[in-house]
Write a protein that holds these residues in place. Structure first.
Motif, mmCIF file in Angstrom:
data_model
loop_
_atom_site.group_PDB
_atom_site.id
_atom_site.type_symbol
_atom_site.label_atom_id
_atom_site.label_comp_id
_atom_site.label_asym_id
_atom_site.label_seq_id
_atom_site.Cartn_x
_atom_site.Cartn_y
_atom_site.Cartn_z
ATOM 1 N N THR A 53 0.834 -1.203 0.000
ATOM 2 C CA THR A 53 0.000 0.000 0.000
ATOM 3 C C THR A 53 0.870 1.255 0.000
ATOM 4 O O THR A 53 0.633 2.196 -0.765
ATOM 5 N N THR A 54 1.900 1.248 0.858
ATOM 6 C CA THR A 54 2.816 2.388 0.928
ATOM 7 C C THR A 54 3.532 2.594 -0.399
ATOM 8 O O THR A 54 3.656 3.729 -0.882
ATOM 9 N N ALA A 55 3.988 1.505 -1.001
ATOM 10 C CA ALA A 55 4.680 1.595 -2.293
ATOM 11 C C ALA A 55 3.747 2.183 -3.347
ATOM 12 O O ALA A 55 4.157 3.025 -4.157
ATOM 13 N N GLU A 56 2.491 1.747 -3.328
ATOM 14 C CA GLU A 56 1.508 2.258 -4.294
ATOM 15 C C GLU A 56 1.267 3.755 -4.069
ATOM 16 O O GLU A 56 1.208 4.534 -5.017
ATOM 17 N N GLU A 57 1.164 4.150 -2.797
ATOM 18 C CA GLU A 57 0.961 5.565 -2.475
ATOM 19 C C GLU A 57 2.159 6.400 -2.922
ATOM 20 O O GLU A 57 1.998 7.475 -3.505
ATOM 21 N N VAL A 58 3.365 5.895 -2.650
ATOM 22 C CA VAL A 58 4.586 6.597 -3.050
ATOM 23 C C VAL A 58 4.624 6.743 -4.571
ATOM 24 O O VAL A 58 4.947 7.811 -5.099
ATOM 25 N N LYS A 59 4.260 5.665 -5.269
ATOM 26 C CA LYS A 59 4.241 5.699 -6.736
ATOM 27 C C LYS A 59 3.240 6.736 -7.241
ATOM 28 O O LYS A 59 3.543 7.520 -8.152
ATOM 29 N N ASN A 60 2.060 6.758 -6.632
ATOM 30 C CA ASN A 60 1.027 7.718 -7.047
ATOM 31 C C ASN A 60 1.459 9.158 -6.779
ATOM 32 O O ASN A 60 1.260 10.045 -7.613
#
Length: 117
Positions: free
Chosen positions: A43-50
């Motif tokens: 989830t954190t990785a996805e948020e960082v990517k976004n």
């Protein structure tokens, strides 16, 4: 005696089973924690990517706006220089016409002087 031995073995096996069950519960807890950690990491990785994509898009948009602004400024400057050039050409044409007129009048004056002689 066999009963006593069997009873002791059964008790040892029960204890062993309880230990194994306890270990199993511990491992299941660790597995659950790891799954939750993995999910949080994803989830954190996805948020960082976004967030990174949003920032990149914002930087691109700002660059486009700045580039368009510079293009507009240059176009305005070109138009102003073109107008200045046109003005200079007009002034030169006026100067040329005045000089031509002056030379014609001087030529006429010379012709008049020659006629008098």
């Amino acid at each position: 005696m066999d009963y006593s031995k069997n009873y002791k073995e059964v008790n040892e096996l029960k204890t062993k089973i309880e230990e194994l069950n306890s270990s199993l519960v511990q491992y299941k807890t660790i597995e659950s924690t790891l799954q939750n950690t993995l999910l949080m990491a994803q989830t954190t990785a996805e948020e960082v990517k976004n967030v990174a994509k949003q920032k990149a898009d914002q930087i691109i948009d700002e660059a486009k706006v700045n580039a368009q602004k510079k293009v507009d400024e240059l176009n305005n400057e070109i138009l102003m220089k073109q107008k200045e050039l046109d003005d200079v050409k007009k002034q030169f044409d006026i100067y040329k016409a005045k000089m031509e007129s002056l030379l014609i009048s001087q030529l006429e004056l010379l012709k008049d002087i020659n006629k008098e002689d």
